[in-house]
Scaffold this motif. Structure first.
Motif, PDB file in Angstrom:
ATOM      1  N   UNK A 199     -44.339   8.786 -45.819  1.00 30.65           N
ATOM      2  CA  UNK A 199     -45.481   8.355 -46.630  1.00 30.65           C
ATOM      3  C   UNK A 199     -45.547   6.834 -46.646  1.00 30.65           C
ATOM      4  N   UNK A 200     -46.713   6.292 -46.301  1.00 32.54           N
ATOM      5  CA  UNK A 200     -46.906   4.848 -46.229  1.00 32.54           C
ATOM      6  C   UNK A 200     -48.128   4.472 -47.059  1.00 32.54           C
ATOM      7  N   UNK A 201     -47.940   3.570 -48.011  1.00 34.30           N
ATOM      8  CA  UNK A 201     -49.067   3.043 -48.779  1.00 34.30           C
ATOM      9  C   UNK A 201     -49.552   1.781 -48.080  1.00 34.30           C
ATOM     10  N   UNK A 202     -50.666   1.883 -47.371  1.00 37.23           N
ATOM     11  CA  UNK A 202     -51.167   0.751 -46.582  1.00 37.23           C
ATOM     12  C   UNK A 202     -51.471  -0.461 -47.464  1.00 37.23           C
ATOM     13  N   UNK A 203     -51.920  -0.197 -48.695  1.00 39.63           N
ATOM     14  CA  UNK A 203     -52.276  -1.306 -49.593  1.00 39.63           C
ATOM     15  C   UNK A 203     -51.057  -2.103 -50.023  1.00 39.63           C
ATOM     16  N   UNK A 204     -49.869  -1.490 -49.948  1.00 34.49           N
ATOM     17  CA  UNK A 204     -48.648  -2.168 -50.392  1.00 34.49           C
ATOM     18  C   UNK A 204     -48.039  -3.050 -49.306  1.00 34.49           C
ATOM     19  N   UNK A 205     -48.564  -2.973 -48.077  1.00 33.44           N
ATOM     20  CA  UNK A 205     -48.029  -3.777 -46.972  1.00 33.44           C
ATOM     21  C   UNK A 205     -48.940  -4.985 -46.760  1.00 33.44           C
ATOM     22  N   UNK A 206     -48.405  -6.202 -46.806  1.00 33.04           N
ATOM     23  CA  UNK A 206     -49.238  -7.385 -46.540  1.00 33.04           C
ATOM     24  C   UNK A 206     -49.951  -7.243 -45.196  1.00 33.04           C
ATOM     25  N   UNK A 207     -51.179  -7.717 -45.139  1.00 34.09           N
ATOM     26  CA  UNK A 207     -52.002  -7.519 -43.945  1.00 34.09           C
ATOM     27  C   UNK A 207     -51.324  -8.038 -42.685  1.00 34.09           C
ATOM     28  N   UNK A 240     -45.007  14.390 -39.785  1.00 36.90           N
ATOM     29  CA  UNK A 240     -46.270  13.940 -40.384  1.00 36.90           C
ATOM     30  C   UNK A 240     -46.158  12.504 -40.866  1.00 36.90           C
ATOM     31  N   UNK A 241     -47.154  11.691 -40.522  1.00 39.59           N
ATOM     32  CA  UNK A 241     -47.274  10.338 -41.061  1.00 39.59           C
ATOM     33  C   UNK A 241     -48.448  10.332 -42.024  1.00 39.59           C
ATOM     34  N   UNK A 242     -48.160  10.050 -43.285  1.00 42.13           N
ATOM     35  CA  UNK A 242     -49.194  10.030 -44.323  1.00 42.13           C
ATOM     36  C   UNK A 242     -49.568   8.589 -44.610  1.00 42.13           C
ATOM     37  N   UNK A 243     -50.805   8.228 -44.315  1.00 40.55           N
ATOM     38  CA  UNK A 243     -51.306   6.865 -44.513  1.00 40.55           C
ATOM     39  C   UNK A 243     -52.206   6.835 -45.738  1.00 40.55           C
ATOM     40  N   UNK A 244     -51.627   6.437 -46.862  1.00 42.75           N
ATOM     41  CA  UNK A 244     -52.391   6.376 -48.117  1.00 42.75           C
ATOM     42  C   UNK A 244     -53.192   5.077 -48.166  1.00 42.75           C
ATOM     43  N   UNK A 245     -54.336   5.139 -48.843  1.00 42.60           N
ATOM     44  CA  UNK A 245     -55.245   3.989 -48.970  1.00 42.60           C
ATOM     45  C   UNK A 245     -55.556   3.393 -47.590  1.00 42.60           C
ATOM     46  N   UNK A 246     -55.966   4.254 -46.690  1.00 47.12           N
ATOM     47  CA  UNK A 246     -56.240   3.873 -45.306  1.00 47.12           C
ATOM     48  C   UNK A 246     -57.336   2.817 -45.223  1.00 47.12           C
ATOM     49  N   UNK A 247     -58.215   2.786 -46.206  1.00 46.85           N
ATOM     50  CA  UNK A 247     -59.316   1.827 -46.199  1.00 46.85           C
ATOM     51  C   UNK A 247     -58.868   0.387 -46.299  1.00 46.85           C
ATOM     52  N   UNK A 248     -57.610   0.150 -46.687  1.00 46.90           N
ATOM     53  CA  UNK A 248     -57.106  -1.220 -46.807  1.00 46.90           C
ATOM     54  C   UNK A 248     -56.462  -1.720 -45.521  1.00 46.90           C
ATOM     55  N   UNK A 283     -54.439  10.989 -43.539  1.00 42.52           N
ATOM     56  CA  UNK A 283     -54.836   9.762 -44.226  1.00 42.52           C
ATOM     57  C   UNK A 283     -55.431  10.115 -45.581  1.00 42.52           C
ATOM     58  N   UNK A 284     -55.449   9.140 -46.480  1.00 43.48           N
ATOM     59  CA  UNK A 284     -56.030   9.370 -47.806  1.00 43.48           C
ATOM     60  C   UNK A 284     -56.746   8.111 -48.268  1.00 43.48           C
ATOM     61  N   UNK A 285     -57.776   8.308 -49.049  1.00 45.31           N
ATOM     62  CA  UNK A 285     -58.512   7.170 -49.590  1.00 45.31           C
ATOM     63  C   UNK A 285     -59.221   7.564 -50.876  1.00 45.31           C
ATOM     64  N   UNK A 286     -59.336   6.578 -51.800  1.00 45.52           N
ATOM     65  CA  UNK A 286     -60.178   6.794 -52.982  1.00 45.52           C
ATOM     66  C   UNK A 286     -61.462   5.978 -52.869  1.00 45.52           C
TER      67      UNK A 286
END
Length: 441
Positions: A199-207, A240-248, A283-286
């Motif tokens: 599980x990876x929170x994309x928003x938590x990783x600096x761009x 499985x690779x879960x990419x949370x907040x993919x929009x970021x 992937x997941x997004x709100x």
């Protein structure tokens, strides 16, 4: 990276033995649940994923043999270890016939317990590492998700269709609705459950680090890259690779994600070598990705690659019939964790929860139940709930009224509760006294 601990349920009416077993098992890095009776154990088994059951035999009301027989009938996949202070040849035979995997006699050493636990878990290698869909007493249990509403069943029906293939899935929904739980349910209930779930929170990783973290890098590729390192894609190989907040995700990362989805291959930062990967992407997004496309912050071609299957997780306000089940689940979880016993909620308190619209969704409900358990002396009553829940204004859809009228009625209700104490009323309303005075004018 998701490192899952085994869940072990310990059942014994002797508190000292329970605490001893819990200490030993925690030191071995297992997660434990405790029950002082068979009745409590059955409630925990009902909606908690248990990897190993450890039980005493001699207990009041219902003995451990009855628990073994019930668990063997309803949960045959769970290995069962008996710990007892009354050993005998006849007793040993009866225990084994009841479905126990092994038999440990009190007193025992920590090493003996460790060996017995490892042996029992080793015999369980064919068991999937997650809950499958179950229907018990009209209650659907899917991974850590619970519900019986039509909205909930719509989600689990799609999970059933995608769990055994590697089709790309996007999970949408408001914050706090349980999007990661859906991703975990897909992974752990399907045939790839033995493989990694990352599980990876994309928003938590600096761009500026997103590409390196996801795809890996070579030594010297950038400042601070002191060694070769695999990224999350390779860590999830086969699983499985879960990419949370993919929009970021940055546009540069989106380009590489698109290639990874299309070609099943990645290139590490600082490398020219193309490496094949075999993973499923969820992937997941709100956020509304279609709006992001219009704003040129999300690639349209990536959007269509991600939305092979879309699962929309409904907000809690659209599945209020599930609130009682969710509340019961959280009461069991935190009652056992904080009070070492199962707790209940009064009908009046539950009714208040069911009236509220839950802007923070399931996460908000869980936080409120957790707080209530900590603050309550016994079962959860109305007084254990936050003030803002107690003083909700009820009205029917056909009675929709202007916001100013609703605000006036709510302030009046709070003032009645505080017996005219404006300081206390301001605290409940979460405004200062000056603002309250202005509203009262």
């Amino acid at each position: 990276m998701d490192l899952r601990k085994e869940n072990i349920l310990i059942v014994d009416d002797d508190i000292n033995i329970l605490e001893l077993l819990q200490r030993h098992l925690k030191s071995m890095d297992y997660h434990t649940y405790k029950a002082v009776s068979v009745k409590e154990a059955l409630l925990i088994l009902k909606d908690t994923f248990i990897d190993l059951l450890i039980t005493d035999i001699q207990m009041p009301e219902i003995d451990g043999l009855q628990l073994l027989k019930f668990a063997n009938e309803h949960y045959p996949e769970i290995p069962k270890l008996v710990v007892t202070g009354y050993p005998s040849v006849e007793g040993s035979l009866e225990v084994i016939k009841s479905g126990a995997t092994d038999y440990l006699t009190k007193p025992f050493t920590k090493a003996e317990l460790k060996d017995a636990v490892e042996k029992a878990l080793k015999q369980n290698t064919d068991r999937r590492k997650a809950k499958s869909v179950q229907i018990k007493s009209g209650e659907n249990l899917y991974s850590d998700m619970v519900g019986t509403s039509a909205a909930f069943k719509k989600v689990t029906n799609i999970i059933e269709r995608v769990k055994d293939n590697k089709a790309t899935v996007i999970v949408t929904g408001e914050s706090g609705t349980g999007k990661e739980l859906v991703a975990r349910a897909i992974h752990y209930s399907g045939k790839f459950s033995r493989q990694p779930f990352i599980a990876v929170n994309c928003a938590a990783i600096p761009e500026n680090l997103q590409e390196a973290e996801l795809f890996g890098y070579l030594k010297g590729a950038f400042t601070g890259a002191i060694e070769n390192r695999n990224g999350f894609f390779q860590a999830a190989e086969g699983g499985t690779l879960f990419l949370d907040e993919i929009g970021t995700a940055s546009l540069a990362v989106q380009t590489k994600l698109l290639r990874a989805l299309q070609e099943k291959e990645i290139t590490k930062v600082g490398s020219q070598k193309v490496e094949k990967v075999d993973i499923r992407i969820i992937a997941a997004t709100n956020a509304n990705l279609k709006d992001e496309i219009k704003n040129n912050t999300f690639r349209e071609d990536l959007y269509y690659r991600l939305t092979v299957v879309e699962i929309h997780v409904p907000p809690l306000r659209d599945r209020k019939s599930d609130i009682a089940l969710l509340t019961d689940k959280f009461l069991r979880k935190y009652g056992i964790e904080f009070k070492d016993r199962l707790l209940r909620i009064s009908p009046e308190a539950l009714q208040i929860l069911q009236r509220y619209n839950w802007p923070g969704n399931i996460r908000e409900l869980e936080n409120i139940i957790q707080r209530a358990v900590i603050m309550a002396d016994g079962n959860i009553e109305v007084e254990n709930l936050p003030d803002f829940l107690k003083y909700q204004i009820e009205f029917e859809d056909h009675e929709l009224r202007p916001l100013r009228d609703m605000e006036r009625e709510y302030i009046k209700r709070v003032l009645v509760h505080t017996q005219g104490n404006k300081t206390k009323a301001a605290e409940i309303l979460q405004i200062d006294r000056k603002t309250l005075r202005e509203k009262l004018k």
